[in-house]
Design a protein around this motif. Sequence first.
Motif, PDB file in Angstrom:
ATOM      1  N   ALA A 161       3.285  -4.936   7.242  1.00  0.00           N
ATOM      2  CA  ALA A 161       2.594  -3.728   7.696  1.00  0.00           C
ATOM      3  C   ALA A 161       2.813  -2.539   6.772  1.00  0.00           C
ATOM      4  CB  ALA A 161       3.050  -3.371   9.113  1.00  0.00           C
ATOM      5  N   GLU A 162       3.860  -2.587   5.944  1.00  0.00           N
ATOM      6  CA  GLU A 162       4.144  -1.458   5.043  1.00  0.00           C
ATOM      7  C   GLU A 162       3.105  -1.330   3.933  1.00  0.00           C
ATOM      8  OE1 GLU A 162       6.609  -4.912   3.319  1.00  0.00           O
ATOM      9  OE2 GLU A 162       5.850  -4.233   5.258  1.00  0.00           O
ATOM     10  N   ASN A 163       2.384  -2.411   3.632  1.00  0.00           N
ATOM     11  CA  ASN A 163       1.296  -2.347   2.648  1.00  0.00           C
ATOM     12  C   ASN A 163       0.044  -1.829   3.343  1.00  0.00           C
ATOM     13  OD1 ASN A 163       3.002  -3.369   0.729  1.00  0.00           O
ATOM     14  ND2 ASN A 163       1.955  -5.323   0.483  1.00  0.00           N
ATOM     15  N   ALA A 164      -0.385  -0.624   2.969  1.00  0.00           N
ATOM     16  CA  ALA A 164      -1.537  -0.002   3.627  1.00  0.00           C
ATOM     17  C   ALA A 164      -2.494   0.547   2.577  1.00  0.00           C
ATOM     18  CB  ALA A 164      -1.071   1.127   4.548  1.00  0.00           C
ATOM     19  N   HIS A 165      -3.770   0.608   2.923  1.00  0.00           N
ATOM     20  CA  HIS A 165      -4.737   1.250   2.024  1.00  0.00           C
ATOM     21  C   HIS A 165      -5.644   2.176   2.815  1.00  0.00           C
ATOM     22  CE1 HIS A 165      -8.523  -0.848   3.042  1.00  0.00           C
ATOM     23  NE2 HIS A 165      -7.880  -2.003   3.046  1.00  0.00           N
ATOM     24  N   TRP A 166      -6.175   3.170   2.126  1.00  0.00           N
ATOM     25  CA  TRP A 166      -7.140   4.102   2.698  1.00  0.00           C
ATOM     26  C   TRP A 166      -8.048   4.585   1.569  1.00  0.00           C
ATOM     27  CZ3 TRP A 166      -2.150   4.823   1.548  1.00  0.00           C
ATOM     28  CH2 TRP A 166      -1.781   5.928   0.772  1.00  0.00           C
ATOM     29  N   GLU A 167      -9.247   4.957   1.947  1.00  0.00           N
ATOM     30  CA  GLU A 167     -10.227   5.424   0.962  1.00  0.00           C
ATOM     31  C   GLU A 167     -10.458   6.919   1.167  1.00  0.00           C
ATOM     32  OE1 GLU A 167     -14.918   4.677  -0.054  1.00  0.00           O
ATOM     33  OE2 GLU A 167     -13.770   3.002   0.788  1.00  0.00           O
ATOM     34  N   TYR A 168     -10.498   7.661   0.073  1.00  0.00           N
ATOM     35  CA  TYR A 168     -10.697   9.110   0.173  1.00  0.00           C
ATOM     36  C   TYR A 168     -11.439   9.600  -1.070  1.00  0.00           C
ATOM     37  CZ  TYR A 168      -9.636  13.862   1.753  1.00  0.00           C
ATOM     38  OH  TYR A 168      -9.742  15.157   2.216  1.00  0.00           O
ATOM     39  N   GLY A 169     -12.580  10.236  -0.849  1.00  0.00           N
ATOM     40  CA  GLY A 169     -13.312  10.838  -1.951  1.00  0.00           C
ATOM     41  C   GLY A 169     -13.677   9.881  -3.068  1.00  0.00           C
ATOM     42  N   GLY A 170     -14.050   8.649  -2.724  1.00  0.00           N
ATOM     43  CA  GLY A 170     -14.472   7.693  -3.743  1.00  0.00           C
ATOM     44  C   GLY A 170     -13.342   7.023  -4.486  1.00  0.00           C
ATOM     45  N   VAL A 171     -12.123   7.122  -3.953  1.00  0.00           N
ATOM     46  CA  VAL A 171     -10.957   6.497  -4.574  1.00  0.00           C
ATOM     47  C   VAL A 171     -10.225   5.672  -3.515  1.00  0.00           C
ATOM     48  CG1 VAL A 171      -8.738   6.904  -5.730  1.00  0.00           C
ATOM     49  CG2 VAL A 171     -10.700   8.361  -6.257  1.00  0.00           C
ATOM     50  N   LEU A 172      -9.718   4.503  -3.911  1.00  0.00           N
ATOM     51  CA  LEU A 172      -8.940   3.655  -3.022  1.00  0.00           C
ATOM     52  C   LEU A 172      -7.462   3.891  -3.289  1.00  0.00           C
ATOM     53  CD1 LEU A 172      -9.104   1.385  -0.870  1.00  0.00           C
ATOM     54  CD2 LEU A 172      -8.882  -0.261  -2.748  1.00  0.00           C
ATOM     55  N   PHE A 173      -6.718   4.239  -2.250  1.00  0.00           N
ATOM     56  CA  PHE A 173      -5.275   4.469  -2.340  1.00  0.00           C
ATOM     57  C   PHE A 173      -4.550   3.361  -1.578  1.00  0.00           C
ATOM     58  CE2 PHE A 173      -7.368   8.524  -2.766  1.00  0.00           C
ATOM     59  CZ  PHE A 173      -6.662   9.167  -3.781  1.00  0.00           C
ATOM     60  N   ALA A 174      -3.384   2.935  -2.084  1.00  0.00           N
ATOM     61  CA  ALA A 174      -2.660   1.859  -1.415  1.00  0.00           C
ATOM     62  C   ALA A 174      -1.175   1.914  -1.739  1.00  0.00           C
ATOM     63  CB  ALA A 174      -3.224   0.492  -1.821  1.00  0.00           C
ATOM     64  N   THR A 175      -0.367   1.519  -0.768  1.00  0.00           N
ATOM     65  CA  THR A 175       1.063   1.341  -0.980  1.00  0.00           C
ATOM     66  C   THR A 175       1.347  -0.139  -1.184  1.00  0.00           C
ATOM     67  OG1 THR A 175       1.458   1.171   1.421  1.00  0.00           O
ATOM     68  CG2 THR A 175       1.671   3.355   0.411  1.00  0.00           C
ATOM     69  N   VAL A 176       2.318  -0.429  -2.059  1.00  0.00           N
ATOM     70  CA  VAL A 176       2.723  -1.814  -2.336  1.00  0.00           C
ATOM     71  C   VAL A 176       4.244  -1.851  -2.313  1.00  0.00           C
ATOM     72  CG1 VAL A 176       2.461  -3.800  -3.854  1.00  0.00           C
ATOM     73  CG2 VAL A 176       0.740  -1.987  -3.892  1.00  0.00           C
ATOM     74  N   ASN A 177       4.809  -2.726  -1.507  1.00  0.00           N
ATOM     75  CA  ASN A 177       6.270  -2.800  -1.378  1.00  0.00           C
ATOM     76  C   ASN A 177       6.868  -3.507  -2.598  1.00  0.00           C
ATOM     77  OD1 ASN A 177       8.915  -2.853  -0.560  1.00  0.00           O
ATOM     78  ND2 ASN A 177       8.550  -3.956   1.357  1.00  0.00           N
ATOM     79  N   LEU A 178       7.266  -2.695  -3.587  1.00  0.00           N
ATOM     80  CA  LEU A 178       7.886  -3.183  -4.820  1.00  0.00           C
ATOM     81  C   LEU A 178       9.156  -2.365  -5.054  1.00  0.00           C
ATOM     82  CD1 LEU A 178       4.627  -3.335  -6.984  1.00  0.00           C
ATOM     83  CD2 LEU A 178       5.939  -5.324  -6.205  1.00  0.00           C
ATOM     84  N   PRO A 179      10.268  -2.743  -4.417  1.00  0.00           N
ATOM     85  CA  PRO A 179      11.492  -1.943  -4.517  1.00  0.00           C
ATOM     86  C   PRO A 179      12.039  -1.880  -5.941  1.00  0.00           C
ATOM     87  CG  PRO A 179      11.927  -4.039  -3.435  1.00  0.00           C
ATOM     88  CD  PRO A 179      10.443  -3.929  -3.566  1.00  0.00           C
ATOM     89  N   ALA A 180      12.686  -0.752  -6.258  1.00  0.00           N
ATOM     90  CA  ALA A 180      13.129  -0.486  -7.629  1.00  0.00           C
ATOM     91  C   ALA A 180      14.271  -1.383  -8.085  1.00  0.00           C
ATOM     92  CB  ALA A 180      13.540   0.981  -7.762  1.00  0.00           C
TER      93      ALA A 180
END
Length: 348
Positions: A161-180
């Motif tokens: 569930a931590e991987n999420a995406h949303w679209e805003y102003g013609g751009v796709l934004f997303a989180t990806v769980n890639l710990p440092a």
Amino acid sequence: MTILRRSIVRLPLLAAGLLAACLQGQMALAAPGDQAGFEFAVLGHSFKAGPDDGPLKKAIADTSTFNASFVVATGIKAASESCSDKLYGQRKDLLDASGPPLIVSLSASDWANCRNSRGRINAIERLNRLRDVYFADDQSLGQRKLTLSRLSSTAKFRSYAENAHWEYGGVLFATVNLPANNNHFLPEAGRNSEFEDRLVANRSWLQRLFAMAQRKQLDGIVLFSDGDVGVLDEDDNSLLPSFSSKQDGFASPRKQIRTLAKKFSGKVLLVDTRTEGEADNKEGKARKAAARAGGPKISWKGNLGHVSIDNDWAAIAVRPGKTPFFEVRQRAVRPSAQARARASTLRR
């Protein structure tokens, strides 16, 4: 006749009202940020300086005054802090006070480094708890909300569930769980079940994101992660078979992002908060020089861009039809309407 005259007089007023309503409707139909551009904010991982809410509270207040379209918070706690349910809940309340919508992108210190009271690693259990606390529905945090689409909506990847995406102003934004912490690859653990299962989930997630952006002919993709995948690094030796004892946990997502970006017609920006163990390659040196010169800057190679945000916050502008398409703005808080009015009065 009197009634007729009144009706005739009212006609222009009625027409004006209808025109105003139509204009308002047209304005409402225009998605936020369409053509005009917009700015979003990234909260750097302030907890690298230690377990202190002060910098985070100030950053949340600043971005609320700045009135960003939305805010992405990169992590919720310091590695030295407790991984308790109580702390998770307290930080959620703090982040939820944000004026703009706020999306959490997990860091390694939130879960991958957690240990229980007996000193044993309990990273998987804590990650699952974070998912329950922060990602239980499809809404962002913040006083204003954004509706998000989560990888967990797919039955095969119900946990992520931590991987999420949303679209805003013609751009796709997303989180990806890639710990440092090398993508949480544990060489001493035999089969890295958590690492390997998440690798499969992230591979499917990235494929879906790029396919969606290409199908919708979006202008760009922005990916938020904790770890620096190294998409702009010149040294690709880590992608080759090696008998080195230290496997590169980011090799697979790096290769996939590069491959997908080549087929994508828009811009791809990766945003992370890695500052520890900065590489001495060309990009690592450029990041250090940029930090000394007054803030983070985006490095580009073709349509692939990368920026690391330090432990403060940064505003990134999206500029349709302009070059560069993405640009880190000077971290300045926009004055409120009251402050602008006072300044205007003083100028008079």
